[in-house]
Scaffold this motif. Structure first.
Motif, mmCIF file in Angstrom:
data_model
loop_
_atom_site.group_PDB
_atom_site.id
_atom_site.type_symbol
_atom_site.label_atom_id
_atom_site.label_comp_id
_atom_site.label_asym_id
_atom_site.label_seq_id
_atom_site.Cartn_x
_atom_site.Cartn_y
_atom_site.Cartn_z
ATOM 1 N N LEU A 1 0.822 -1.213 0.000
ATOM 2 C CA LEU A 1 0.000 0.000 0.000
ATOM 3 C C LEU A 1 0.855 1.262 0.000
ATOM 4 N N ASP A 2 2.091 1.148 -0.444
ATOM 5 C CA ASP A 2 3.005 2.274 -0.458
ATOM 6 C C ASP A 2 2.396 3.462 -1.197
ATOM 7 N N GLY A 3 2.306 4.591 -0.527
ATOM 8 C CA GLY A 3 1.767 5.803 -1.125
ATOM 9 C C GLY A 3 0.288 6.007 -0.888
ATOM 10 N N VAL A 4 -0.448 4.947 -0.609
ATOM 11 C CA VAL A 4 -1.888 5.068 -0.406
ATOM 12 C C VAL A 4 -2.192 5.857 0.864
ATOM 13 N N GLU A 5 -1.442 5.590 1.927
ATOM 14 C CA GLU A 5 -1.654 6.326 3.178
ATOM 15 C C GLU A 5 -1.393 7.812 2.969
ATOM 16 N N ALA A 6 -0.345 8.151 2.234
ATOM 17 C CA ALA A 6 -0.050 9.549 1.934
ATOM 18 C C ALA A 6 -1.157 10.159 1.076
ATOM 19 N N PHE A 7 -1.614 9.409 0.069
ATOM 20 C CA PHE A 7 -2.706 9.886 -0.783
ATOM 21 C C PHE A 7 -3.936 10.210 0.060
ATOM 22 N N LEU A 8 -4.308 9.298 0.940
ATOM 23 C CA LEU A 8 -5.499 9.507 1.765
ATOM 24 C C LEU A 8 -5.350 10.711 2.686
ATOM 25 N N ALA A 9 -4.165 10.885 3.262
ATOM 26 C CA ALA A 9 -3.937 12.027 4.155
ATOM 27 C C ALA A 9 -4.035 13.342 3.392
ATOM 28 N N VAL A 10 -3.440 13.407 2.204
ATOM 29 C CA VAL A 10 -3.505 14.638 1.407
ATOM 30 C C VAL A 10 -4.934 14.876 0.934
ATOM 31 N N ALA A 11 -5.625 13.834 0.514
ATOM 32 C CA ALA A 11 -7.004 13.981 0.055
ATOM 33 C C ALA A 11 -7.895 14.496 1.192
ATOM 34 N N ARG A 12 -7.659 13.999 2.387
ATOM 35 C CA ARG A 12 -8.464 14.408 3.548
ATOM 36 C C ARG A 12 -8.170 15.848 3.935
ATOM 37 N N ARG A 13 -6.878 16.217 3.986
ATOM 38 C CA ARG A 13 -6.481 17.543 4.467
ATOM 39 C C ARG A 13 -6.380 18.592 3.361
ATOM 40 N N ARG A 14 -6.311 18.152 2.087
ATOM 41 C CA ARG A 14 -6.144 19.049 0.939
ATOM 42 C C ARG A 14 -4.903 19.934 1.085
ATOM 43 N N ASN A 15 -3.860 19.353 1.725
ATOM 44 C CA ASN A 15 -2.650 20.114 1.995
ATOM 45 C C ASN A 15 -1.519 19.126 2.297
#
Length: 67
Positions: free
Chosen positions: A6-20
């Motif tokens: 899941l490399d990168g998915v956690e980062a994607f979700l965090a950015v999508a949630r925070r928009r930053n």
């Protein structure tokens, strides 16, 4: 960032949630650069831009919404 299937998915979700990227990095306890690199690598693997980035905002692209 952790490596694995899941490399990168956690980062994607965090950015999508925070928009930053900076706030996402704070949430994950890593640098904004690490988040950016993880998202870029994920985008390269899926073959599409997941975020529309400007100097002032981050939003999901159509591919990002589907992902």
């Amino acid at each position: 960032m952790r490596r694995g299937a899941l490399d990168g998915v956690e980062a994607f979700l965090a950015v999508a949630r925070r928009r930053n990227f900076r706030r996402a990095a704070d949430d994950l306890g890593v640098t904004p650069s690490a988040v950016s690199q993880a998202v870029r690598a994920l985008e390269a693997r899926v073959g599409a831009a997941l975020f529309a980035r400007t100097t002032r905002s981050v939003g999901l692209t159509e591919a990002g919404l589907r992902f």
